[in-house]
Design a protein around this motif. Structure first.
Motif, PDB file in Angstrom:
ATOM      1  N   GLU A 179       8.805   7.194   2.727  1.00 52.36           N
ATOM      2  CA  GLU A 179       9.244   7.858   1.668  1.00 52.36           C
ATOM      3  C   GLU A 179       7.843   8.717   0.797  1.00 52.36           C
ATOM      4  N   ASP A 180       8.215   9.686   0.323  1.00 54.11           N
ATOM      5  CA  ASP A 180       7.179  10.454  -0.379  1.00 54.11           C
ATOM      6  C   ASP A 180       7.322  10.508  -1.950  1.00 54.11           C
ATOM      7  N   GLN A 181       6.609  10.039  -2.712  1.00 55.63           N
ATOM      8  CA  GLN A 181       6.480   9.883  -4.126  1.00 55.63           C
ATOM      9  C   GLN A 181       5.847  10.965  -4.743  1.00 55.63           C
ATOM     10  N   THR A 182       5.289  11.887  -4.232  1.00 55.86           N
ATOM     11  CA  THR A 182       4.111  12.786  -4.546  1.00 55.86           C
ATOM     12  C   THR A 182       4.711  13.245  -6.023  1.00 55.86           C
ATOM     13  N   ASN A 183       6.168  13.924  -5.957  1.00 46.16           N
ATOM     14  CA  ASN A 183       6.518  14.540  -7.251  1.00 46.16           C
ATOM     15  C   ASN A 183       6.841  13.638  -8.217  1.00 46.16           C
ATOM     16  N   GLU A 184       6.849  12.395  -7.986  1.00 56.00           N
ATOM     17  CA  GLU A 184       7.243  11.660  -9.060  1.00 56.00           C
ATOM     18  C   GLU A 184       5.816  11.061  -9.953  1.00 56.00           C
ATOM     19  N   LEU A 185       5.045  11.274  -9.487  1.00 56.91           N
ATOM     20  CA  LEU A 185       3.698  10.638  -9.969  1.00 56.91           C
ATOM     21  C   LEU A 185       3.515  10.993 -11.249  1.00 56.91           C
ATOM     22  N   SER A 186       3.516  12.618 -11.634  1.00 59.17           N
ATOM     23  CA  SER A 186       3.395  13.069 -12.700  1.00 59.17           C
ATOM     24  C   SER A 186       4.257  12.215 -14.187  1.00 59.17           C
ATOM     25  N   GLY A 187       5.132  11.710 -13.839  1.00 55.72           N
ATOM     26  CA  GLY A 187       6.152  10.964 -14.691  1.00 55.72           C
ATOM     27  C   GLY A 187       5.909   9.868 -15.135  1.00 55.72           C
ATOM     28  N   ILE A 188       4.975   9.182 -14.466  1.00 54.85           N
ATOM     29  CA  ILE A 188       4.502   7.867 -14.741  1.00 54.85           C
ATOM     30  C   ILE A 188       3.429   7.755 -16.017  1.00 54.85           C
ATOM     31  N   ILE A 189       3.941   7.188 -17.181  1.00 46.78           N
ATOM     32  CA  ILE A 189       3.229   7.425 -18.359  1.00 46.78           C
ATOM     33  C   ILE A 189       2.617   6.184 -18.847  1.00 46.78           C
ATOM     34  N   VAL A 190       2.624   5.181 -18.135  1.00 44.88           N
ATOM     35  CA  VAL A 190       2.187   3.850 -18.464  1.00 44.88           C
ATOM     36  C   VAL A 190       0.620   3.522 -17.706  1.00 44.88           C
ATOM     37  N   PRO A 191      -0.349   2.961 -18.449  1.00 44.34           N
ATOM     38  CA  PRO A 191      -1.486   2.820 -18.004  1.00 44.34           C
ATOM     39  C   PRO A 191      -1.720   2.206 -16.583  1.00 44.34           C
ATOM     40  N   THR A 192      -2.330   3.006 -15.655  1.00 51.25           N
ATOM     41  CA  THR A 192      -2.269   2.308 -14.199  1.00 51.25           C
ATOM     42  C   THR A 192      -3.697   2.486 -13.600  1.00 51.25           C
TER      43      THR A 192
END
Length: 258
Positions: A179-192
């Motif tokens: 799996e490649d989640q690259t395009n999903e990362l910008s949608g993560i809005i919680v502190p990481t």
């Protein structure tokens, strides 16, 4: 499917922290961290479906299916409101999905040696991999029985790939590892927070830096001398610190700081 096995460590009523382990491992990896923070958190240490004492899924789940299942289980069965998700390796892949798909449940994300984006591979390395793959496929077609096939897999495959046959998890392994989640990362809005070992060859620092770059405001921590597994024990203090930094400040904490 039965609910996944978990153990609970800590203080009921304290902030909830959910722990998801890596491929081929169990909840036990996070026991030292949970015990160290027991007065401050209410920790749930899961055996993800298909590992430890938890029943495997009936289908070839990817991390989307894992994340959606765990979100429903934590919210509906265990009564979670908000929680911090701490995930190592596969648990980190699932954590990225959870943070993207269930931000109302996941309020903070800690990724320990997690994957989810492709590594940078040189043209020469791509050539060697393709050549090796072609060689494996040719020999596989010539294998006379399962024993010969298993020996070929041991020669050409990774440790986890080989073990996935014995555990009956080959289909899930291939579904998640590619799996490649690259395009999903910008949608993560919680502190990481992302924690990686400098000597990790399974999910090297370049992977952690790439994920951190893709998540708005993410913090990246690299620990010298540690690899994919030693980061769980020798790096446990950094994991505990990352969890503690996200906990609400209490009146007693303010008094101590003063």
């Amino acid at each position: 499917m039965k609910p996944p096995h978990h153990i609970r460590i800590g203080t009921p009523g304290a902030p909830k922290v959910a722990f998801g382990h890596g491929w081929g491992r169990t909840h036990r990896d996070f026991i030292p961290v949970a015990e160290a923070l027991a007065p401050l958190i209410d920790a749930y240490l899961f055996d993800l479906p298909g590992f430890g004492k938890s029943e495997r899924p009936g289908d070839a789940w990817g991390t989307v299916e894992y994340a959606d299942y765990m979100a429903r289980h934590m919210a509906d069965d265990l009564g979670f409101d908000l929680c911090t998700w701490v995930g190592h390796s596969l648990g980190g892949r699932i954590g990225l999905r959870l943070a993207r798909r269930s931000p109302g449940l996941i309020e903070r994300l800690i990724i320990v040696a997690g994957a989810g984006v492709p590594r940078e591979i040189s043209g020469w390395e791509k050539y060697k991999r393709k050549r090796r793959s072609n060689q494996f496929q040719k020999l596989k077609a010539q294998a006379k029985n399962e024993a010969e096939l298993i020996e070929l897999e041991k020669k050409f495959g990774s440790i986890d790939y080989v073990a996935s046959r014995e555990s009956g998890m080959r289909d899930i392994f291939t579904a998640t590892v590619n799996e490649d989640q690259t395009n999903e990362l910008s949608g993560i809005i919680v502190p990481t927070t992302l924690i990686y070992g400098a000597q990790d060859t399974d999910t090297p620092p370049e992977v952690g830096r790439k994920i951190a770059h893709g998540i708005p405001g993410a913090r990246y921590v690299e620990m010298p001398f540690l690899d994919h597994i030693s980061i769980l024990d020798r790096g446990r203090h950094q994991i505990a610190l990352a969890i503690k930094e996200g906990l609400p400040v209490t009146a007693s904490d303010e008094g101590t700081a003063a």
